[in-house]
Design a protein around this motif. Structure first.
Motif, PDB file in Angstrom:
ATOM      1  N   LEU A   1     -10.717  16.544  34.515  1.00 27.84           N
ATOM      2  CA  LEU A   1     -10.201  16.608  33.270  1.00 27.84           C
ATOM      3  C   LEU A   1     -11.526  16.880  32.192  1.00 27.84           C
ATOM      4  O   LEU A   1     -11.384  17.633  31.340  1.00 27.84           O
ATOM      5  CB  LEU A   1      -9.311  15.502  32.891  1.00 27.84           C
ATOM      6  CG  LEU A   1      -8.153  15.646  33.521  1.00 27.84           C
ATOM      7  CD1 LEU A   1      -7.414  14.544  32.997  1.00 27.84           C
ATOM      8  CD2 LEU A   1      -7.324  16.820  33.040  1.00 27.84           C
TER       9      LEU A   1
ATOM     10  N   LEU B   1      -4.636  18.901  36.047  1.00 29.31           N
ATOM     11  CA  LEU B   1      -3.806  17.746  36.435  1.00 29.31           C
ATOM     12  C   LEU B   1      -2.734  17.992  37.571  1.00 29.31           C
ATOM     13  O   LEU B   1      -2.589  17.121  38.661  1.00 29.31           O
ATOM     14  CB  LEU B   1      -3.004  17.115  35.359  1.00 29.31           C
ATOM     15  CG  LEU B   1      -3.731  16.281  34.104  1.00 29.31           C
ATOM     16  CD1 LEU B   1      -2.797  16.040  33.094  1.00 29.31           C
ATOM     17  CD2 LEU B   1      -4.126  14.850  34.887  1.00 29.31           C
TER      18      LEU B   1
ATOM     19  N   THR C   1      -9.618  12.694  41.657  1.00 32.13           N
ATOM     20  CA  THR C   1      -9.591  14.278  41.304  1.00 32.13           C
ATOM     21  C   THR C   1      -9.221  14.331  39.822  1.00 32.13           C
ATOM     22  O   THR C   1      -9.997  15.252  39.070  1.00 32.13           O
ATOM     23  CB  THR C   1      -8.748  14.903  41.991  1.00 32.13           C
ATOM     24  OG1 THR C   1      -8.983  14.673  43.088  1.00 32.13           O
ATOM     25  CG2 THR C   1      -8.501  16.564  41.782  1.00 32.13           C
ATOM     26  N   ALA C   2      -8.441  13.727  39.158  1.00 29.87           N
ATOM     27  CA  ALA C   2      -8.238  14.001  37.662  1.00 29.87           C
ATOM     28  C   ALA C   2      -9.444  13.314  36.907  1.00 29.87           C
ATOM     29  O   ALA C   2      -9.579  14.149  36.053  1.00 29.87           O
ATOM     30  CB  ALA C   2      -6.963  13.106  37.277  1.00 29.87           C
TER      31      ALA C   2
ATOM     32  N   ASP D   1     -11.884  18.710  45.192  1.00 22.41           N
ATOM     33  CA  ASP D   1     -12.033  18.703  43.748  1.00 22.41           C
ATOM     34  C   ASP D   1     -12.746  19.991  43.284  1.00 22.41           C
ATOM     35  O   ASP D   1     -12.395  20.375  42.101  1.00 22.41           O
ATOM     36  CB  ASP D   1     -12.900  17.515  43.325  1.00 22.41           C
ATOM     37  CG  ASP D   1     -12.089  16.298  43.578  1.00 22.41           C
ATOM     38  OD1 ASP D   1     -10.926  16.111  44.081  1.00 22.41           O
ATOM     39  OD2 ASP D   1     -12.730  15.102  43.230  1.00 22.41           O
TER      40      ASP D   1
ATOM     41  N   VAL E   1      -5.626  10.591  43.324  1.00 23.15           N
ATOM     42  CA  VAL E   1      -5.075  11.258  42.247  1.00 23.15           C
ATOM     43  C   VAL E   1      -6.082  11.008  40.973  1.00 23.15           C
ATOM     44  O   VAL E   1      -6.562  11.845  40.378  1.00 23.15           O
ATOM     45  CB  VAL E   1      -3.721  11.081  41.799  1.00 23.15           C
ATOM     46  CG1 VAL E   1      -3.443  11.496  40.348  1.00 23.15           C
ATOM     47  CG2 VAL E   1      -2.729  11.756  42.761  1.00 23.15           C
TER      48      VAL E   1
ATOM     49  N   ALA F   1      -4.620  17.820  40.850  1.00 26.93           N
ATOM     50  CA  ALA F   1      -4.978  16.473  41.179  1.00 26.93           C
ATOM     51  C   ALA F   1      -3.881  15.786  41.950  1.00 26.93           C
ATOM     52  O   ALA F   1      -4.086  15.076  42.618  1.00 26.93           O
ATOM     53  CB  ALA F   1      -5.426  15.785  40.013  1.00 26.93           C
ATOM     54  N   LEU F   2      -2.600  15.856  41.180  1.00 27.36           N
ATOM     55  CA  LEU F   2      -1.469  15.477  41.798  1.00 27.36           C
ATOM     56  C   LEU F   2      -0.913  15.987  43.035  1.00 27.36           C
ATOM     57  O   LEU F   2      -0.618  15.361  44.109  1.00 27.36           O
ATOM     58  CB  LEU F   2      -0.287  15.106  40.794  1.00 27.36           C
ATOM     59  CG  LEU F   2       0.910  14.517  41.009  1.00 27.36           C
ATOM     60  CD1 LEU F   2       0.744  13.313  41.698  1.00 27.36           C
ATOM     61  CD2 LEU F   2       1.956  14.904  40.011  1.00 27.36           C
TER      62      LEU F   2
END
Length: 180
Positions: free
Chosen positions: A101, A67, A96-97, A51, A93, A70-71
């Motif tokens: 964000l 994003l 992390t998102a 992260d 996901v 994250a993915l």
């Protein structure tokens, strides 16, 4: 670099953006591999420092890149070595998102160290709340235990784990951002 209109960028700028996000995806993936050496907490919670890399990428290239970061590494982990299946992918996901964000959106408005620190502190709280909610929703089915067992784990296990994970990623991001 404003990724919101990436199609209107010159071709070389789009290629550079894609190459950089791809490189950061690879770095995130390698970090997840290295973090596999850290034993999971209670056998289900993986301590991961990717992260920090993802939020640095989001600071540089914006929330959309965040994003993607994250993915994409989570998807690579899912396809290669993860044993947690689709639930692990989803949780990875989301975590992390939720971390990347808030900090990226705030930092995009004002690119100062102070804003980065405030954004990262907000991110720790946001990620922790999001993961408590999703652990409440998903973990009973994943662990095949009654919901009250998971509820009894939220405060003593999931809360400190997510706060520690967020703090570690924040510290690492703040140390590495300027040199990068």
């Amino acid at each position: 670099m404003n990724q919101s209109n990436s199609l209107s960028r010159p071709r070389h700028a789009r290629a550079r953006y894609i190459a950089c996000v791809g490189m950061l995806t690879a770095v995130c993936y390698v970090v997840t591999l290295v973090c596999q050496l850290i034993p999971p907490v209670q056998g289900i919670l993986s301590f991961d420092l990717k992260d920090a890399v993802a939020v640095i990428g989001a600071f540089i290239f914006g929330p959309i890149a965040g994003l993607a970061l994250a993915l994409l590494p989570s998807l690579l982990e899912f396809l290669t070595y993860s044993g947690t299946g689709p639930v692990g992918l989803l949780m990875n996901v989301l975590s992390t998102a939720a971390f990347v964000l808030p900090a990226a959106i705030l930092y995009k408005r004002s690119k100062t160290r102070r804003t980065a620190v405030i954004g990262l502190l907000i991110s720790i709280v946001f990620m922790t709340v999001v993961m408590l909610l999703w652990n409440y929703i998903v973990t009973p089915g994943y662990m095949e235990v009654p919901r009250d067992v998971v509820v009894s784990m939220l405060i003593p296990l999931f809360l400190p784990f997510n706060l520690a994970k967020g703090a570690a990623n924040t510290i690492l991001a703040l140390i590495l951002y300027k040199p990068v």
